[in-house]
Design a protein around this motif. Sequence first.
Motif, PDB file in Angstrom:
ATOM      1  N   GLU A 162       0.818  -1.224   0.000  1.00 23.53           N
ATOM      2  CA  GLU A 162       0.000   0.000   0.000  1.00 23.53           C
ATOM      3  C   GLU A 162       0.843   1.261   0.000  1.00 23.53           C
ATOM      4  OE1 GLU A 162      -3.675   1.974   2.566  1.00 23.53           O
ATOM      5  OE2 GLU A 162      -3.101  -0.129   2.841  1.00 23.53           O
ATOM      6  N   SER A 165       1.576   2.645  -3.432  1.00 21.93           N
ATOM      7  CA  SER A 165       0.506   2.983  -4.373  1.00 21.93           C
ATOM      8  C   SER A 165       0.321   4.495  -4.429  1.00 21.93           C
ATOM      9  CB  SER A 165      -0.797   2.299  -3.963  1.00 21.93           C
ATOM     10  OG  SER A 165      -1.254   2.810  -2.732  1.00 21.93           O
ATOM     11  N   GLY A 166      -0.476   4.937  -5.389  1.00 22.36           N
ATOM     12  CA  GLY A 166      -0.702   6.364  -5.568  1.00 22.36           C
ATOM     13  C   GLY A 166      -0.009   6.875  -6.807  1.00 22.36           C
ATOM     14  N   MET A 210      -6.584   7.257  -9.058  1.00 23.22           N
ATOM     15  CA  MET A 210      -6.174   6.980  -7.678  1.00 23.22           C
ATOM     16  C   MET A 210      -6.985   7.791  -6.676  1.00 23.22           C
ATOM     17  SD  MET A 210      -4.050   4.595  -8.101  1.00 23.22           S
ATOM     18  CE  MET A 210      -3.833   4.402  -6.334  1.00 23.22           C
ATOM     19  N   GLN A 211      -7.589   8.875  -7.119  1.00 24.81           N
ATOM     20  CA  GLN A 211      -8.494   9.641  -6.268  1.00 24.81           C
ATOM     21  C   GLN A 211      -9.931   9.177  -6.464  1.00 24.81           C
ATOM     22  OE1 GLN A 211      -5.944  13.174  -7.990  1.00 24.81           O
ATOM     23  NE2 GLN A 211      -7.696  13.997  -6.892  1.00 24.81           N
ATOM     24  N   HIS A 214     -10.263   5.450  -5.238  1.00 25.29           N
ATOM     25  CA  HIS A 214      -9.289   5.185  -4.182  1.00 25.29           C
ATOM     26  C   HIS A 214      -9.602   3.886  -3.443  1.00 25.29           C
ATOM     27  CE1 HIS A 214      -7.777   5.611   0.003  1.00 25.29           C
ATOM     28  NE2 HIS A 214      -6.749   6.218  -0.556  1.00 25.29           N
ATOM     29  N   GLN A 215     -10.889   3.674  -3.157  1.00 25.44           N
ATOM     30  CA  GLN A 215     -11.270   2.514  -2.345  1.00 25.44           C
ATOM     31  C   GLN A 215     -11.005   1.199  -3.061  1.00 25.44           C
ATOM     32  OE1 GLN A 215     -13.248   4.389  -4.033  1.00 25.44           O
ATOM     33  NE2 GLN A 215     -15.091   3.354  -4.740  1.00 25.44           N
ATOM     34  N   GLN A 218      -6.295   1.676  -3.853  1.00 28.07           N
ATOM     35  CA  GLN A 218      -5.253   1.938  -2.869  1.00 28.07           C
ATOM     36  C   GLN A 218      -4.589   0.642  -2.415  1.00 28.07           C
ATOM     37  OE1 GLN A 218      -4.045   4.790  -1.959  1.00 28.07           O
ATOM     38  NE2 GLN A 218      -2.603   3.970  -0.453  1.00 28.07           N
ATOM     39  N   ASN A 559     -17.133   9.059  -3.345  1.00 27.95           N
ATOM     40  CA  ASN A 559     -15.696   8.821  -3.506  1.00 27.95           C
ATOM     41  C   ASN A 559     -15.051   9.807  -4.480  1.00 27.95           C
ATOM     42  OD1 ASN A 559     -17.344   7.053  -5.384  1.00 27.95           O
ATOM     43  ND2 ASN A 559     -15.343   6.829  -6.358  1.00 27.95           N
ATOM     44  N   GLY A 563     -12.151  12.211  -2.856  1.00 30.41           N
ATOM     45  CA  GLY A 563     -10.807  11.943  -3.337  1.00 30.41           C
ATOM     46  C   GLY A 563     -10.199  13.045  -4.170  1.00 30.41           C
ATOM     47  N   GLY A 573      -8.392  13.427  -0.261  1.00 31.34           N
ATOM     48  CA  GLY A 573      -8.187  12.124   0.357  1.00 31.34           C
ATOM     49  C   GLY A 573      -7.617  12.218   1.761  1.00 31.34           C
TER      50      GLY A 573
END
Length: 658
Positions: A162, A165-166, A210-211, A214-215, A218, A559, A563, A573
């Motif tokens: 994790e 990530s991003g 990624m925003q 995200h859920q 990530q 989301n 995000g 986020g």
Amino acid sequence: MLFSFYPVRLAALSVSILLLVACAQQEAEQPVTMDLRLMQTTDVHAYVLGYDYFQQTETADYGLAHTAVLIGQARAESPNNLLVDNGDLIQGSAMGDWAASKGNEYLEQQVHPVMRALNYLQYDVANLGNHEFNFGLDFMLKTIAGADFPYISANVFYVENEAKSGKQTQGWDNPLVEPYVIQQHRFIASDGQEHELKVGFIGFLPPQIMQWDHQHLQGRVMVRDIVDSARHYIPLMQAEGADVVVAVPHSGLQTFDDYPLFAEQASLQLSQVEGIDAILFGHQHRLFPGDDAYQNLPGVNNSGGYIHGVPAVQPGYWGNHLGLIDLKLEQQGQGWQVVSSQVELRQISEAYDAELVNLLQKEQEATLQQLNTPMAEIDQDISNFFARVRPDRSIHLINQAQLWFAQKLQEQGELDAELPLLSAAAPFRNGFQGPADYTHIPAGSVTRGDLADLYVYPNTIQVVRLNGKQVRDWLEMSATAFAQVEAHADTAQSMLNPDFASYNFDMLSGVEYRIDISQPPRFDAQGRLLNERFQRITELTYNGREVSDSDQFLVVTNNYRAGGGGNFPHLDGSTLAHAADAEVRQVIADYMLQLSAENQHSVVLDTPDNWQVQLPQEARVFFRSAGTAAAEDAAAKEAKIDFVEFNEAGFGIFRLKQ
């Protein structure tokens, strides 16, 4: 005389022979050329059939079944052709929602219906868009596993944990799908012979996945910048022998004073990466060439279809157009070089591919059955005709459902029960697709299909924790939706900011406030602070008490917004307090079912009155809304809204009174 005659004739004959030889040599030295046609669809959003799921009628305004006819015609005209889809394919229509509701197990048994359509049309390659991730990473991967063609994306990668990530600027290992493909084809050239041509396709998606999801993502994937990815991979494609390099960015056009890493709209800058021969782009749901939004952009030829000299096309959305780029190649040594090009958009007609329609008939029937399942009886219409100018019943319903869900989270100990709850929601269908593109659910029986009309995206519930100042900034950003209106104006003024999307006009339930549109906006449409002193939000109160900067709130949203979607201040986020897997649409459905059960299948809808647009004295303002009789009738029931006329584009023009 005779003696002098023969030498002249012989000389003439010699010249003729030399000319014939020269012509033959010139003809023999003519370069061999080859025509290549690139065809593109983008942003189909699961609208495979020409069917309006909101009105539940057939339509010729969109649908891949109509585009299929254009594809067949384009192939017949130019046998050297390749067909590409540029993402946002599986989410958007009711059929896409139906397939998603069947879950991963369904995809283990059969191919996703939208993918079956693309297989039938014999696509050559496809790129991932951002909405491919809306139903989860596993669902997306199982969906594209059913494709008979490769999927590409050069800027999304698996990660080991994790923490990695991003958004990243390092690492090219473990791509989620192939970054690019180089396909070898044997096409007919000008000499009548088949020749091998190596065509490379490289895809890109918005790093903002990624925003926005995200859920789902990530800890599982990371993204890189679009332009950086192109600079890395395109030299590799050339080294592997690609004769033609085609960039397929799910990314639109935007100018920047200084290009920022991870820009969402990067195709303009991508065109300046050396080695790209053609660009098939999407994401903005616009037409290129031609859309007024692309006029006067530096380096953009909006009439011919070129970006910094590179041929480029964007064919709208929902299959309403087919994009074409015709390349002429010239044989040079062992390879081929692009020497000229032409760009074209073709609009669909009423003609459609009946075989494709029949292919998905069972799925269509199942979709309509799901849509038409009754849930409750409502006592009043639900419409968002006037949601941009006054408190609205449709948005209030969404907010009430979100608050109901969050209250249960507080009871379960998932959220701090001591903090007050607010909720934010915005109008989605608000004219982007035309004068009829507004939510209107008549009083009476409400179905799940009506909820898709009310809430068109598969967003999930998220909760953010903010202080009073941050809540005020949220509302100030929403207030950018309005133009600045002057007092005592001699002529009527438009009160809406045309550069601000309706889905970014959040209305907050749980607080009361006024929006003074005589004042300049605090933020621009991109979320940049214009002036710390500018303030449109006044009289912001909670339970009758003025909200202070230090007050603490939990705000229920989706989301996308939590995000960073829409570039709202403080929503990136970092303020996330809770991320739920529950879709907002399902939460609304559950809320409606509970109200129905408590009230003998009847739901009484509240009419909110917690905010108000404050106009300068004697200002005359108007706004655009639905061009329908229902909207005109709705205005007749409003004390402060008058219908004025229908404009040339078919939209209704309305006046907001003091």
